[in-house]
Design a protein around this motif. Structure first.
Motif, PDB file in Angstrom:
ATOM      1  N   MET A   1      -9.584  -1.772  -0.994  1.00 51.94           N
ATOM      2  CA  MET A   1      -8.170  -2.145  -1.085  1.00 51.94           C
ATOM      3  C   MET A   1      -8.027  -3.664  -1.026  1.00 51.94           C
ATOM      4  O   MET A   1      -8.741  -4.335  -0.296  1.00 51.94           O
ATOM      5  N   SER A   2      -7.082  -4.181  -1.802  1.00 54.59           N
ATOM      6  CA  SER A   2      -6.873  -5.617  -1.837  1.00 54.59           C
ATOM      7  C   SER A   2      -6.111  -6.088  -0.600  1.00 54.59           C
ATOM      8  O   SER A   2      -5.429  -5.313   0.066  1.00 54.59           O
ATOM      9  N   LYS A   3      -6.254  -7.371  -0.307  1.00 50.46           N
ATOM     10  CA  LYS A   3      -5.543  -7.954   0.842  1.00 50.46           C
ATOM     11  C   LYS A   3      -4.034  -7.820   0.665  1.00 50.46           C
ATOM     12  O   LYS A   3      -3.297  -7.618   1.636  1.00 50.46           O
ATOM     13  N   THR A   4      -3.584  -7.922  -0.578  1.00 52.98           N
ATOM     14  CA  THR A   4      -2.151  -7.815  -0.869  1.00 52.98           C
ATOM     15  C   THR A   4      -1.613  -6.436  -0.506  1.00 52.98           C
ATOM     16  O   THR A   4      -0.578  -6.301   0.167  1.00 52.98           O
ATOM     17  N   LEU A   5      -2.327  -5.414  -0.949  1.00 58.14           N
ATOM     18  CA  LEU A   5      -1.884  -4.040  -0.680  1.00 58.14           C
ATOM     19  C   LEU A   5      -1.929  -3.732   0.805  1.00 58.14           C
ATOM     20  O   LEU A   5      -1.012  -3.071   1.348  1.00 58.14           O
ATOM     21  N   ILE A   6      -2.965  -4.194   1.483  1.00 59.21           N
ATOM     22  CA  ILE A   6      -3.075  -3.958   2.931  1.00 59.21           C
ATOM     23  C   ILE A   6      -1.894  -4.593   3.668  1.00 59.21           C
ATOM     24  O   ILE A   6      -1.309  -3.992   4.578  1.00 59.21           O
ATOM     25  N   THR A   7      -1.523  -5.815   3.255  1.00 62.38           N
ATOM     26  CA  THR A   7      -0.397  -6.515   3.891  1.00 62.38           C
ATOM     27  C   THR A   7       0.903  -5.741   3.680  1.00 62.38           C
ATOM     28  O   THR A   7       1.704  -5.563   4.615  1.00 62.38           O
ATOM     29  N   ASP A   8       1.123  -5.266   2.450  1.00 60.03           N
ATOM     30  CA  ASP A   8       2.341  -4.503   2.154  1.00 60.03           C
ATOM     31  C   ASP A   8       2.392  -3.205   2.972  1.00 60.03           C
ATOM     32  O   ASP A   8       3.439  -2.855   3.551  1.00 60.03           O
ATOM     33  N   LEU A   9       1.266  -2.497   3.007  1.00 57.77           N
ATOM     34  CA  LEU A   9       1.234  -1.218   3.723  1.00 57.77           C
ATOM     35  C   LEU A   9       1.420  -1.416   5.220  1.00 57.77           C
ATOM     36  O   LEU A   9       2.113  -0.621   5.890  1.00 57.77           O
ATOM     37  N   PHE A  10       0.822  -2.478   5.768  1.00 61.19           N
ATOM     38  CA  PHE A  10       0.973  -2.740   7.199  1.00 61.19           C
ATOM     39  C   PHE A  10       2.419  -3.078   7.540  1.00 61.19           C
ATOM     40  O   PHE A  10       2.953  -2.658   8.583  1.00 61.19           O
ATOM     41  N   SER A  11       3.082  -3.824   6.646  1.00 59.88           N
ATOM     42  CA  SER A  11       4.493  -4.167   6.858  1.00 59.88           C
ATOM     43  C   SER A  11       5.357  -2.906   6.835  1.00 59.88           C
ATOM     44  O   SER A  11       6.251  -2.727   7.683  1.00 59.88           O
ATOM     45  N   LEU A  12       5.081  -2.033   5.869  1.00 58.88           N
ATOM     46  CA  LEU A  12       5.838  -0.773   5.787  1.00 58.88           C
ATOM     47  C   LEU A  12       5.562   0.114   6.990  1.00 58.88           C
ATOM     48  O   LEU A  12       6.462   0.834   7.466  1.00 58.88           O
ATOM     49  N   LEU A  13       4.323   0.047   7.489  1.00 60.73           N
ATOM     50  CA  LEU A  13       3.971   0.841   8.669  1.00 60.73           C
ATOM     51  C   LEU A  13       4.773   0.396   9.877  1.00 60.73           C
ATOM     52  O   LEU A  13       5.272   1.236  10.658  1.00 60.73           O
ATOM     53  N   LEU A  14       4.945  -0.918  10.026  1.00 65.90           N
ATOM     54  CA  LEU A  14       5.743  -1.437  11.140  1.00 65.90           C
ATOM     55  C   LEU A  14       7.193  -0.973  11.034  1.00 65.90           C
ATOM     56  O   LEU A  14       7.820  -0.609  12.049  1.00 65.90           O
ATOM     57  N   ILE A  15       7.714  -0.959   9.818  1.00 71.35           N
ATOM     58  CA  ILE A  15       9.095  -0.500   9.618  1.00 71.35           C
ATOM     59  C   ILE A  15       9.218   0.979   9.983  1.00 71.35           C
ATOM     60  O   ILE A  15      10.179   1.406  10.638  1.00 71.35           O
ATOM     61  N   GLY A  16       8.215   1.778   9.562  1.00 70.31           N
ATOM     62  CA  GLY A  16       8.239   3.206   9.874  1.00 70.31           C
ATOM     63  C   GLY A  16       8.119   3.468  11.362  1.00 70.31           C
ATOM     64  O   GLY A  16       8.831   4.339  11.924  1.00 70.31           O
ATOM     65  N   ILE A  17       7.240   2.719  12.032  1.00 68.87           N
ATOM     66  CA  ILE A  17       7.045   2.916  13.472  1.00 68.87           C
ATOM     67  C   ILE A  17       8.315   2.564  14.251  1.00 68.87           C
ATOM     68  O   ILE A  17       8.615   3.164  15.300  1.00 68.87           O
ATOM     69  N   ALA A  18       9.078   1.591  13.709  1.00 75.13           N
ATOM     70  CA  ALA A  18      10.306   1.163  14.397  1.00 75.13           C
ATOM     71  C   ALA A  18      11.259   2.320  14.619  1.00 75.13           C
ATOM     72  O   ALA A  18      12.009   2.345  15.615  1.00 75.13           O
ATOM     73  N   PHE A  19      11.223   3.316  13.736  1.00 83.91           N
ATOM     74  CA  PHE A  19      12.136   4.460  13.864  1.00 83.91           C
ATOM     75  C   PHE A  19      11.567   5.545  14.783  1.00 83.91           C
ATOM     76  O   PHE A  19      12.234   6.537  15.056  1.00 83.91           O
ATOM     77  N   LEU A  20      10.343   5.347  15.271  1.00 87.00           N
ATOM     78  CA  LEU A  20       9.695   6.354  16.102  1.00 87.00           C
ATOM     79  C   LEU A  20       9.560   5.930  17.556  1.00 87.00           C
ATOM     80  O   LEU A  20       9.323   6.770  18.428  1.00 87.00           O
ATOM     81  N   VAL A  21       9.679   4.634  17.797  1.00 79.48           N
ATOM     82  CA  VAL A  21       9.481   4.129  19.161  1.00 79.48           C
ATOM     83  C   VAL A  21      10.814   4.095  19.910  1.00 79.48           C
ATOM     84  O   VAL A  21      11.889   4.221  19.302  1.00 79.48           O
TER      85      VAL A  21
END
Length: 234
Positions: A1-21
């Motif tokens: 996986m490219s660094k770009t895709l990893i950065t995007d996915l990690f950012s989206l993961l943080l947004i998703g986790i925000a609704f679970l914590v």
């Protein structure tokens, strides 16, 4: 996986986790993810705009749009840094010191010279007399002595200081240098003209995308940090 895709996915993961914590962490994680995603996408778009035209975005497609100027700058750089008149002059001045034409003379075949001499003699008013004694065959015995004498004479000429001085003069002459510079520039221009806008775009695009991946990563990192600070200020 490219660094770009990893950065995007990690950012989206943080947004998703925000609704679970728990709600106490909600804003911090949400703002961190949103700002990180914003920074990453902004830098991705900037890199993309270097190579592709994006509707309504002025200045996009700059590499392909400035293709002619890009080629001209390459040609100018090569001529100034590698093939200037001074550099060519220095090169030939150094090479001239090592030029020794004697080995070339020693290995040369002087038979054509003798053949021309033999033909000239046979076609002269002496040809009839020589024909009585065997014609050109009678002159054949002179081939080797003639070649040795001519080779010796030519070797002496190319080894003389006068010849070397004249050779140096021609090598250093402005006319020769200008002709060579024109020839080199013409050759470089011809090769650059073989490049198409697409070829240049792909060449630069592959190089830049490989090395600018960290630009997207750091865009996400700094965007995320700004998001963290913002969550405490709002």
């Amino acid at each position: 996986m490219s660094k770009t895709l990893i950065t995007d996915l990690f950012s989206l993961l943080l947004i998703g986790i925000a609704f679970l914590v728990p709600s106490v962490y909600y804003e911090m994680l949400l703002f961190t993810g949103l700002f990180a995603l914003s920074g990453a996408i902004t830098n991705q778009l900037a890199i993309h705009m270097l190579f592709e035209k994006v509707p309504l975005l002025y200045g996009s497609g700059v590499i392909e749009k400035n293709f002619t100027a890009f080629k001209a700058s390459i040609r100018e750089m090569m001529m100034k840094q590698f093939f200037s008149k001074e550099q060519l002059g220095d090169f030939f001045a150094k090479e001239e010191e090592n030029i020794d034409l004697t080995p070339l003379v020693e290995g040369a075949d002087f038979s054509p010279a003798f053949d021309a001499l033999s033909k000239t003699v046979m076609e002269s008013k002496f040809g009839g007399a020589i024909a009585m004694f065997g014609g050109e065959a009678a002159l054949e015995g002179l081939r080797d002595p003639f070649s040795r004498k001519l080779k010796s004479a030519v070797s002496a000429i190319v080894s003389s200081s006068a010849f070397k001085a004249q050779l140096d003069h021609h090598i250093q002459s402005s006319t020769l240098s200008e002709d060579m510079i024109d020839s080199v520039e013409t050759l470089i221009t011809k090769r650059l003209d073989e490049l198409t806008p697409k070829m240049v775009k792909e060449l630069v695009q592959d190089l830049i995308k490989e090395h600018l991946g960290w630009l997207v990563v750091w865009g996400g990192v700094f965007g995320g940090l700004i998001g963290v600070v913002t969550s405490f200020l709002i």
